[in-house]
Design a protein around this motif. Structure first.
Motif, PDB file in Angstrom:
ATOM      1  N   ILE A 102     -89.639  -8.501  -6.452  1.00  0.00           N
ATOM      2  CA  ILE A 102     -90.871  -8.220  -5.718  1.00  0.00           C
ATOM      3  C   ILE A 102     -90.997  -9.165  -4.527  1.00  0.00           C
ATOM      4  CG2 ILE A 102     -93.398  -8.232  -5.863  1.00  0.00           C
ATOM      5  CD1 ILE A 102     -93.085  -7.343  -8.790  1.00  0.00           C
ATOM      6  N   PHE A 103     -90.665 -10.439  -4.729  1.00  0.00           N
ATOM      7  CA  PHE A 103     -90.711 -11.409  -3.631  1.00  0.00           C
ATOM      8  C   PHE A 103     -89.755 -11.004  -2.517  1.00  0.00           C
ATOM      9  CE2 PHE A 103     -89.108 -15.218  -1.495  1.00  0.00           C
ATOM     10  CZ  PHE A 103     -90.296 -15.760  -1.037  1.00  0.00           C
ATOM     11  N   ASP A 104     -88.520 -10.613  -2.881  1.00  0.00           N
ATOM     12  CA  ASP A 104     -87.541 -10.209  -1.870  1.00  0.00           C
ATOM     13  C   ASP A 104     -88.017  -8.981  -1.098  1.00  0.00           C
ATOM     14  OD1 ASP A 104     -85.906 -12.301  -2.631  1.00  0.00           O
ATOM     15  OD2 ASP A 104     -84.618 -11.066  -3.916  1.00  0.00           O
ATOM     16  N   ALA A 105     -88.621  -8.020  -1.804  1.00  0.00           N
ATOM     17  CA  ALA A 105     -89.138  -6.817  -1.139  1.00  0.00           C
ATOM     18  C   ALA A 105     -90.284  -7.181  -0.186  1.00  0.00           C
ATOM     19  CB  ALA A 105     -89.607  -5.806  -2.175  1.00  0.00           C
ATOM     20  N   MET A 106     -91.143  -8.093  -0.626  1.00  0.00           N
ATOM     21  CA  MET A 106     -92.255  -8.506   0.229  1.00  0.00           C
ATOM     22  C   MET A 106     -91.738  -9.198   1.490  1.00  0.00           C
ATOM     23  SD  MET A 106     -95.349 -11.197  -0.507  1.00  0.00           S
ATOM     24  CE  MET A 106     -94.272 -12.617  -0.340  1.00  0.00           C
ATOM     25  N   MET A 107     -90.768 -10.102   1.327  1.00  0.00           N
ATOM     26  CA  MET A 107     -90.223 -10.812   2.484  1.00  0.00           C
ATOM     27  C   MET A 107     -89.504  -9.855   3.433  1.00  0.00           C
ATOM     28  SD  MET A 107     -91.392 -13.783   2.127  1.00  0.00           S
ATOM     29  CE  MET A 107     -90.565 -14.660   3.418  1.00  0.00           C
ATOM     30  N   ALA A 108     -88.779  -8.896   2.884  1.00  0.00           N
ATOM     31  CA  ALA A 108     -88.076  -7.922   3.720  1.00  0.00           C
ATOM     32  C   ALA A 108     -89.069  -7.058   4.491  1.00  0.00           C
ATOM     33  CB  ALA A 108     -87.162  -7.058   2.862  1.00  0.00           C
ATOM     34  N   SER A 109     -90.202  -6.745   3.877  1.00  0.00           N
ATOM     35  CA  SER A 109     -91.191  -5.892   4.546  1.00  0.00           C
ATOM     36  C   SER A 109     -91.799  -6.581   5.767  1.00  0.00           C
ATOM     37  CB  SER A 109     -92.292  -5.483   3.573  1.00  0.00           C
ATOM     38  OG  SER A 109     -93.154  -6.573   3.295  1.00  0.00           O
TER      39      SER A 109
END
Length: 89
Positions: A60-67
């Motif tokens: 979830i953290f990686d997806a948030m940072m990528a967004s």
């Protein structure tokens, strides 16, 4: 420099807990007041520190940072970005 102790805290507890606190304080060679105050302060600091931390799964953290790298599609923002600047560098 130590802070003046101007506050009073009273608590009610059962006999077993009171005996346990007394025994622990004796083992540390401190008063019951000092023992309870230190234990309560440590617990309070942990709770406050935990409230300041957000935990999430790595995915979830990686997806948030990528967004954050993906621009929003917004015609309103595009229009605003075309307006003349009032502050010049």
């Amino acid at each position: 420099m130590s802070m003046a102790k101007t506050r009073r805290l009273e608590l009610r507890t059962d006999e077993t807990t009171d005996q346990l606190i007394s025994e622990a304080a004796e083992l540390l060679h401190v008063s019951k007041t000092a023992f309870v105050t230190d234990a309560a302060r440590q617990a309070a600091e942990r709770v406050v520190a935990r409230a300041d931390t957000t935990l999430m799964a790595p995915e979830i953290f990686d997806a948030m940072m990528a967004s954050l790298d993906v621009p929003d599609e917004s015609s309103e923002l595009e229009t605003l970005s075309m307006l003349p600047r009032h502050i010049h560098r």
